[in-house]
Design an enzyme around this catalytic site. Structure first.
Site, PDB file in Angstrom:
ATOM      1  CG  HIS A 393      35.558  35.786  36.047  1.00 53.08           C
ATOM      2  ND1 HIS A 393      34.721  36.711  36.618  1.00 53.08           N
ATOM      3  CD2 HIS A 393      36.727  35.868  36.684  1.00 53.08           C
ATOM      4  CE1 HIS A 393      35.400  37.346  37.549  1.00 53.08           C
ATOM      5  NE2 HIS A 393      36.624  36.858  37.610  1.00 53.08           N
ATOM      6  CD  GLU A 635      39.721  42.500  44.382  1.00 57.65           C
ATOM      7  OE1 GLU A 635      39.089  41.461  44.123  1.00 57.65           O
ATOM      8  OE2 GLU A 635      39.795  43.453  43.577  1.00 57.65           O
ATOM      9  CG  ASP A 659      40.761  38.284  43.253  1.00 57.41           C
ATOM     10  OD1 ASP A 659      41.324  37.296  42.751  1.00 57.41           O
ATOM     11  OD2 ASP A 659      40.166  39.145  42.582  1.00 57.41           O
ATOM     12  CB  CYS A 706      30.609  41.826  46.137  1.00 55.68           C
ATOM     13  SG  CYS A 706      32.265  42.481  45.991  1.00 55.68           S
TER      14      CYS A 706
HETATM   15  C1  PEP Z   1      36.318  39.042  44.352  1.00 58.42           C
HETATM   16  O1  PEP Z   1      37.526  38.959  44.094  1.00 58.42           O
HETATM   17  O2  PEP Z   1      35.803  38.536  45.366  1.00 58.42           O
HETATM   18  C2  PEP Z   1      35.403  39.734  43.434  1.00 58.42           C
HETATM   19  C3  PEP Z   1      34.147  39.923  43.760  1.00 58.42           C
HETATM   20  O3  PEP Z   1      35.913  40.127  42.247  1.00 58.42           O
HETATM   21  P1  PEP Z   1      36.143  39.166  40.986  1.00 58.42           P
HETATM   22  O4  PEP Z   1      35.510  37.835  41.268  1.00 58.42           O
HETATM   23  O5  PEP Z   1      35.529  39.866  39.829  1.00 58.42           O
HETATM   24  O6  PEP Z   1      37.637  39.095  40.890  1.00 58.42           O
HETATM   25 MG    MG Z   2      38.416  40.215  42.600  1.00 58.31          MG
END
Ligand code: PEP
Ligand code: MG
Length: 777
Positions: A393, A635, A659, A706
Site C-alpha cells: 500500500h 476481488e 486482490d 480499480c
Molecule cells: C484491489 O484489491 O484491487 C483494490 C483496489 O483494493 P486494495 O488494493 O485496497 O486491496
Molecule cells: Mg482489495
C-alpha cells in the site's frame, strides 16, 4: 488492431528499459538490451545504436540487433557519411525507403545491411549536443508512419538519457577503480597528502540500484527513517554526571513537546482536528508528573539520560501491554512513539520524519501505510525503501501521489546518512549518494527534460478519455487521503472510483465518531464538485492495520479476518461508518462500496446494516441521501462465480484486480519471491475479468476496474476489448492513459481480446498481442 504509437510504446518502453537497466552491468550491455527491446517493440528486423566518439566526428556502431555481430564496435563513419551520418549531421530524422538508391547511401560490407529496404534514423542528443544515432531497418520496403517515427523519437529521448546516465556510471566505476589503485600506490609510497587532490569524491560516493515503483527523477537531502533509535541499542554508560544528564533530559523533553505541538497542528490542518488528538495525549504524557518523577529519580540513581528513557518507557510499554482494558493496552504504542522521539532528541538525531522542514527523499527499510498517512507528502520528493514489495500500500500511495519511488534498494539505510545529498533516478533505477557536481548538473538537466515530458501530457488532462473512434472511457481516481483530492483534480480525474477509507484513520488514537467521519467524507465529496465519489467501507486487515484496532495474530492475515469480515463482526462501527457515508451523500453523488464480498450472505448482511443505518438517521431526523447506489468489490474468486447472482442485488461492481490476481493465482501481492506468479495476463485472470464484464453488461450494471492493473498499457488494451468503459487508477496515470486511449480502437481491441481469451498461457497471449500488432502493420 491499432498501431503501436508514440505514447503507447513510450510508456511501455519506459518501464521495460528500467527493467533492462537493472539487468545490465555496463553501457554496452545496456545498449545491447535496448536494441533488442526496441526491435521487438517496433517490429523491425534491425535496431542499431551508433555513438559519437570523443573526437565528436566519428560515429561507432555500439550495439545492433539484426546487423552482423562482427560489425559491432568495428564499423565507424564520419558525421555526414552514409544515412546514419546524415541523421547526425542534419540533427534530424532520416526516413528512407530503398536506401541503396539514396545518393548519400554508403555500404559497409561488415554489416550485411544490403538485405534491408527501409531505414529510419533518429539522432540522439545530450542537451543540444548530438551523441549518436538510433536507427531501425526492415527487410520489406516500408514507409514508416508518423506514429512510428514519433515512437522512435520518444524512445530516442529515453535512450539518450540512459546513455548519458550509463556513461556517468561507467565513469564513477572507473573513478572508483582508479581510486583503489591509487590507494594501493599510496600505501606503498606513503604520499598521503596526494590523496586529497585526487579523491574519488569528484564524481560522488556511490550508486545503489533498486526496482522502479513509480518513475521520475528527483534530488534532495535524505530524510532517513532510522530504526536504530529503537530501545534495544541504548546502553547504560558508567560515570555520568547526574546534573548534566538532568539538563540533557530537560532539553530533550522541551524539544519533544514543541515537536508534538507542531505535529498536532499539522495533522489537524492536513487531516482533521480529531486526527490530531492523539498528539494531545502525547503532550499530556510528556508533562505527566508521575512520568517525569520516574525519569529524574533514575538519573539521580546514576544512570544516563538515554538509558533512563529506555528503561522507564520500556516499563510503561510492558505495563500497558499487560492491561486487560483494550484501550489502555493500545496506549503502549503511544508510549513507544513518545519514547522514540524523546530518545532521538536526546542522542541528537533530530531526524524524526514527521518534522520534515524541507523537501527531501525519504529513505526507509520499509514504509507502513500508517507511516505514509502521517508523513508530510508535500515535503517528500522521492521514496527509497530497502523492502521490495511492489504492490504494497505504501507503493500504491506513492503512485497515487505521483512520488518517484525505488524499492528493494539493498543497503540504503547503511549507506545513506541523514541529510546526505541524493539523486533518485527512478527511471533507470539508481540512487546516487553524495553525487558530485558533474552528476548533479546532468540530473538537473534530466529533471528539466522530465518535466517537459510531463508538460507534453498536460494537454490531455482536461480532455475526455476517448478511444480512437471517440468512444467514451471514464477515468477516475483512486484516493486515500484528503491531500489526494488536489492531485486527482490536477490530473483531470472524473471523480473518485475508489476512496480507501482506512488511510485517514491510521494516524488517529481511536475510531472516529460519526460526525468526524461525515466531515471527512463531505470534504472529499465536495472536493469533486458533482463528480461521483465511490466510498469503500473499511478494508482493514491484510497489510492495512489501524494502530488502535489490533486484530488477533493470524498466520495468514490476507486469508483471515480482514475487510468486510471485520466490519460485519463489529456491527456498530460498521453502521456508524455507513451512516456517515449516507450523510455525506447529501453533498454530492456518492456510491457505497463493500470490499471482499465472497457471496450473497455477506452482501445481504451488509445491506441489512445499511437499512439499520437509514432507519437510525431517519429516527434522529438527520438528512441523508436516500438513493445511494450500492456496489461490491469483485476481488475474491468466489465473487466472480457469483457475479450473476450478486448483480441482481447491487447497482455496480468494482473490479479489485490487486486482490483478485493474488487470490486466483495464490501469489501474495507483496511478496517479491512470488512476483513472477502474480501475472495480470494469466488466462485464468483474463477470463474471470471478461466473465464479470459480460455479466455487468448483460444486467446493465455499472462496472469500474480499480486495481493497479489498468495502469499498464498492454493490459489496458485487453480491458477495453472486454468492454470495460470505466477505470479508477492512481491519478498521475490518468493523463498518460488518455493519451494512450486516443491510439486504441475499441473495435480492434475487441477482436484482439476475443482471440487472446482463447489462449492457454500468458506467454502466448503476450506473443499474440505483439504479433497482432505486427500483422496490422
Ligand atoms: C484491489 O484489491 O484491487 C483494490 C483496489 O483494493 P486494495 O488494493 O485496497 O486491496
Ligand atoms: Mg482489495
Amino acid at each position: 488492431m491499432p498501431k503501436p504509437t508514440s505514447s503507447q510504446l513510450g510508456v511501455a518502453t519506459l518501464e521495460d528499459i528500467s527493467t533492462l537497466i537493472l539487468q545490465s552491468h555496463d553501457l554496452d550491455e545496456t545498449l545491447r538490451n535496448i536494441v533488442t527491446l526496441v526491435a521487438k517493440r517496433m517490429r523491425t528486423e534491425v535496431c542499431s545504436i551508433y555513438l559519437l566518439e570523443d573526437d565528436g566526428q566519428t560515429l561507432r556502431l555500439r550495439a545492433s540487433k539484426g546487423l552482423s555481430r562482427r560489425a559491432i564496435g568495428k564499423v565507424t563513419m564520419r558525421v555526414g557519411e552514409g544515412l546514419t551520418g546524415l541523421a547526425a549531421e542534419q540533427r534530424k530524422m532520416v526516413s528512407i525507403q530503398e536506401p541503396q538508391s539514396h545518393p548519400r547511401y554508403r555500404y559497409f560490407k561488415e554489416t550485411g545491411e544490403e538485405r534491408f529496404h527501409s531505414f529510419l534514423g533518429i539522432p540522439l542528443f545530450d542537451r543540444k549536443t548530438p551523441i549518436g544515432v538510433i536507427a531501425i531497418q526492415t527487410k520489406a520496403p516500408r514507409q514508416f508512419s508518423p506514429e512510428e517515427t514519433s515512437a522512435l523519437s520518444t524512445i530516442g529521448f529515453q535512450v539518450s538519457s540512459i546513455v548519458v546516465n550509463a556513461r556517468l556510471l561507467d565513469s564513477i566505476r572507473q573513478k572508483e577503480e582508479e581510486t583503489d589503485r591509487f590507494a594501493r600506490e599510496l600505501e606503498q609510497t606513503r604520499k598521503s597528502l596526494l590523496a586529497e587532490t585526487r579523491s574519488p569524491q569528484d564524481l560522488g560516493k556511490k550508486a545503489l540500484q533498486g526496482q522502479v515503483a513509480y518513475p521520475g527523477v528527483v534530488s534532495g537531502p535524505a530524510h532517513v527513517l532510522d530504526e536504530k533509535l529503537g530501545f534495544t541499542d541504548i546502553i547504560d554508560e558508567a560515570g555520568v554526571v547526574p546534573a548534566q544528564e538532568q539538563q540533557k533530559l530537560e532539553g530533550a523533553l522541551e524539544k519533544t513537546r514543541i515537536q508534538t505541538i507542531f505535529l498536532e497542528k499539522r495533522v489537524a490542518e492536513r487531516l482533521s482536528q480529531d486526527d490530531a488528538a492523539i498528539f494531545h495525549t502525547h503532550l499530556m504524557i510528556l508533562e505527566d508528573r508521575g512520568v517525569l518523577d520516574k525519569l529524574h529519580r533514575q538519573i539521580e540513581a546514576g544512570h544516563s539520560a538515554p538509558y533512563v528513557v529506555k528503561k522507564v518507557f520500556g516499563e510503561y510499554i510492558d505495563a500497558f501491554k499487560r492491561m486487560e482494558d483494550p484501550y489502555l493496552r493500545e496506549r503502549a504504542a503511544d508510549m513507544e512513539d513518545i519514547g522514540r522521539r524523546l530518545l532521538a532528541n536526546l542522542v541528537g538525531q533530530e531526524n524524526h520524519l514527521l518534522q520534515l522542514k524541507s523537501p527531501g527523499i525519504l529513505v526507509a527499510r520499509e514504509l507502513l501505510p500508517s507511516d505514509m498517512a502521517a508523513l508530510d507528502h508535500e515535503q517528500i520528493r522521492g521514496i527509497v525503501t530497502e523492502a521490495g514489495e511492489q504492490n504494497s500500500h505504501a507503493v500504491i500511495m506513492a503512485k497515487s501521489l505521483g512520488i518517484p519511488a525505488l524499492v528493494g534498494v539493498r543497503g540504503a539505510l547503511k549507506e545513506v546518512p541523514p541529510e546526505q545529498n541524493l539523486i533518485l533516478d527512478a527511471n533507470s533505477g539508481y540512487l546516487y549518494i553524495a553525487p558530485a557536481e558533474r552528476v548533479i548538473e546532468e540530473y538537473r538537466r534530466l529533471e528539466e527534460d522530465c518535466s517537459r515530458e510531463l508538460h507534453r501530457l498536460e494537454e490531455y488532462r482536461n480532455l475526455p478519455g476517448e478511444t480512437s473512434e471517440g468512444e467514451r472511457i471514464i477515468l477516475r481516481a483512486n484516493i486515500g487521503l484528503i491531500s489526494d483530492i488536489d492531485v486527482a483534480l490536477r490530473n483531470g480525474a472524473e471523480g473518485v472510483g475508489l476512496y480507501r477509507t482506512e488511510f485517514p484513520y491510521m494516524t488517529r488514537g481511536s475510531f472516529p465518531d460519526r460526525e468526524e467521519q461525515y466531515q471527512l467524507y463531505r470534504r472529499v465529496v465536495e472536493g469533486f464538485e458533482g463528480q461521483p465519489t465511490t466510498i469503500r467501507t473499511l478494508d482493514i486487515g491484510g497489510d492495512k492495520a489501524l494502530p488502535y484496532f489490533s486484530p488477533p495474530r493470524e498466520d495468514n492475515p490476507f486469508m483471515g479476518w480482514r475487510s468486510v469480515r471485520v466490519s460485519l463482526d463489529n456491527r456498530d462501527i460498521f453502521r456508524i461508518q455507513i451512516e456517515a457515508i449516507l450523510m455525506a451523500g447529501v453533498h454530492g453523488p456518492v456510491k457505497l462500496l463493500f470490499p471482499m464480498i465472497s457471496g450473497l450472505e455477506e452482501l445481504r448482511a451488509c445491506k441489512a446494516v445499511v437499512a439499520e443505518a437509514r432507519a437510525n438517521l431517519r429516527r434522529e431526523g438527520i438528512p441523508f441521501a436516500e438513493e445511494i447506489p450500492l456496489g461490491v468489490m469483485i476481488e475474491v474468486p468466489a465473487a466472480v462465480q457469483m457475479a450473476p447472482q450478486l448483480s441482481l442485488e447491487v447497482e455496480f461492481f468494482a473490479l479489485g484486480t490487486n486482490d483478485l490476481i493474488q487470490y486466483m493465482l495464490a501469489a501474495d501481492r507483496n511478496n517479491p519471491l512470488v512476483n513472477k506468479y502474480y501475472d495480470p495476463l494469466h488466462p485464468a485472470v483474463l477470463n474471470a475479468l471478461a466473465q464479470v464484464a459480460k455479466v455487468a453488461r448483460k444486467q446493465e450494471k455499472g462496472l469500474c476496474l480499480c486495481g493497479e492493473m489498468a495502469s499498464d498499457p498492454m493490459n489496458f488494451l485487453l480491458l477495453i476489448g472486454m468492454g470495460i468503459r470505466e477505470f479508477s487508477m492512481p491519478s498521475p496515470f490518468i493523463p498518460r492513459t488518455k493519451a494512450l486511449l486516443q491510439t486504441i480502437s475499441a473495435k480492434e481491441a475487441r477482436k484482439a481480446t476475443k482471440e487472446a481469451l482463447t489462449m492457454a498461457d500468458s506467454r502466448q497471449i503476450r506473443a499474440y498481442l505483439q504479433k497482432t500488432m505486427k500483422n496490422e502493420g
